[in-house]
Design an enzyme around this catalytic site. Sequence first.
Site, PDB file in Angstrom:
ATOM      1  N   SER A 569       0.850  -1.189   0.000  1.00  0.00           N
ATOM      2  CA  SER A 569       0.000   0.000   0.000  1.00  0.00           C
ATOM      3  C   SER A 569       0.887   1.241   0.000  1.00  0.00           C
ATOM      4  CB  SER A 569      -0.958  -0.027   1.190  1.00  0.00           C
ATOM      5  OG  SER A 569      -1.963   0.945   1.057  1.00  0.00           O
ATOM      6  N   ASP A 644      -8.791  -4.580  -6.456  1.00  0.00           N
ATOM      7  CA  ASP A 644      -8.461  -3.656  -5.377  1.00  0.00           C
ATOM      8  C   ASP A 644      -9.319  -2.387  -5.477  1.00  0.00           C
ATOM      9  OD1 ASP A 644      -7.299  -1.952  -3.516  1.00  0.00           O
ATOM     10  OD2 ASP A 644      -5.256  -2.539  -3.996  1.00  0.00           O
ATOM     11  N   HIS A 676      -7.519  -5.163  -1.633  1.00  0.00           N
ATOM     12  CA  HIS A 676      -6.242  -4.513  -1.325  1.00  0.00           C
ATOM     13  C   HIS A 676      -5.298  -5.433  -0.559  1.00  0.00           C
ATOM     14  CE1 HIS A 676      -3.615  -1.140  -1.110  1.00  0.00           C
ATOM     15  NE2 HIS A 676      -3.690  -1.016   0.191  1.00  0.00           N
TER      16      HIS A 676
END
Length: 702
Positions: A569, A644, A676
């Site tokens: 991320s 995602d 994600h």
Amino acid sequence: MAQKQFTLEDLNFGGTNYKNMTPGDRTLLWWGDRLVHVEASACYTVNPSNGKESLLLTAADLNRSIEAAGGDETATLQGAVSFPYPDQPLVLVTGTKAYTLYNFKTRRVECRIAKTGNEQAASWNAKSRILACVTGDNLYVGGKQLTTDGSRDIVYGQSVHRNEWGIDGGLFWSPDGKLLVYYRMDQSMVTDYPEVNIPEVDDSTHRIATPAPEKYPMAGQASHKVTILVYNTASGRSVQLQAGDPTDRYFTNVAWSPDSKTIYVFELNRDQNDCRLVSYDATTGGKIAELYRETDPKYVEPLHPIVFLPWNADQFILQSQKDGYNHLYLMDKSGHEIKQLTSGKWVVEQLVGFNPQHQSVIIASNELNPLQRNLFAVDLNTGRRTLLGSDTGWHTPALSASGRYLVDKYQAPDVPRHIDIVNVDNGRKLAYYDAPDPWAGYTVPTYECGTIKAADGVTPLYYRMVKPAHFDPAKKYPTVVYVYGGPHAHNVDAGWHWRSRSWETYMAQRGYVLFILDNRGSENRGRDFEQATYRQLGQEEMKDQMKGVEFLRTLPYVDTTRLGVHGWSFGGFMTISLMTNYPDVFKVGVAGGPVIDWKWYEVMYGERYMDTPQSNPEGYAKTSLLPKAKDLKGKLQIIIGYNDPTVVPQHALTFLKACIEAGTQPDFFTYPGQGHNMRGHQSVHLHERITQYFDDYLKPLK
């Protein structure tokens, strides 16, 4: 006797043996001031003076009563029960098919509300015993359908503003249970991002992928519009809070007055630099007053609703970091600041609750050490703070209804988990539970913690280092820097093994040194520490991470010719940033779910830290990784979830396109159907892949 070796089935949360390898725990709930230990088949009361347990209720009795009441489900207790009435022998069981209120004294079901089976949101009120829920995109209260226009465009009773500012739901009952505040989010004007679902491997009925569009407001583009409504269960009607035009505004931290007559909302402008606390009449929806206003040249970030004092309905506590650190302020209901309750170069991390008898507020803070989270009672009259429980470690509290007792679960670097029952009145604590070391008998690495100076030359930064079990300082070890680096997160604290991720243990077992540094921009270090990255995400963070590299270069056992980096991320963004800005430093990188260009990230988060692409073109240009594709030298693997909704696939795919045009050669892997983060056993597969990549390209000697 030879020590056992770890596998990813042991260490990864999706692994088949993971549950047995995590520190033991106890599910503990408060029934008023009585502590209840919940297991799958029974609940036991715990004597707070000596820790002795007595049987309270069994799942067998509960299920016999459910069957007698016409139910056809088998309820379990752990993770499904709560005790909503401090002075009544009633337990609420949230089952797969119904909400059941069970009297464990009479062994009878007192109330049972069927579930729809596909609830998108739900909130049951103990006072009115009414269920509010969202089903099929529409809101129902007490079985009555309130809305008819619910859809993916019009969202009712759920989180809004993409869960920013502490929002984790959209249904807010009044204290008397007669009124319900709920969100309505109109996102019809928000652009659809074209996600796609591909058929399952064993699906013989579908051949073609199907559209799965996601409403995704990107920075600088049209955002959704949120309004707040109040439903009156007596009149059966709703009124809307008269907050004005919702365009480019955010509404968060909804709170009720103790008398259920007034609603309080924090309101933010789109620039997020002007925050106002506003009160509204719960009956008419009319605006009463603006009670408080806070501005900041960069951004204001309200994360907590106001909380009224249990013994004084005319005063409430407000949290703010306006003095540089998150602290508590005592306010009267007109918005006048009576006094600042806590102060200092440390952060209040949680307002746990109150002890009315002593007129104190219980908090969790890092006053003793930036890496710790300790518990204190703050006397509201004198401001004196009294430590509750241990002065070490990382503590997670749960306060009884009266505030007299506290369950204190904590970890320390050498403590897997310990639970105390603390008497808040006199500070005495009872040692209730000690978790055994779940890794006994295994070859365990060494975990260390230390500090270095940030790139500003002043600010201390904390790091964790994980070394192989049979570490030899005369050897050279390949080293992986694990990084996150973004807001609202940290990697290093005084939890077990300095909060080391279990993958680090697996890598150390394979002969790597792991290095983890919390750079400026991460949480719990104060406003200036967090805001150092404003309008230029990744830049100051990289400077700090490179100070970590400088430190590694001073260590004779670190082979800096075999230096890798990995993150997910924001950490994926940092991984590629480091790989391309310092291409001669990092030989191998694995970037998961990486942000590539902040103009493709969502409005609320992206504009808080970067402003809009229109107002900060230089910052967006500086932080974009697309121009850096040509600078990639080492081996880089990018991994994403194909579906995602947080960092949409466009980020990684466009970076691949830029690499193709530049002639550089990253590797790429995707998990179809995943978001994600990888769920279930696919997480084991993911970490096998990450490990294999470092083994293939970083571990071998030249």
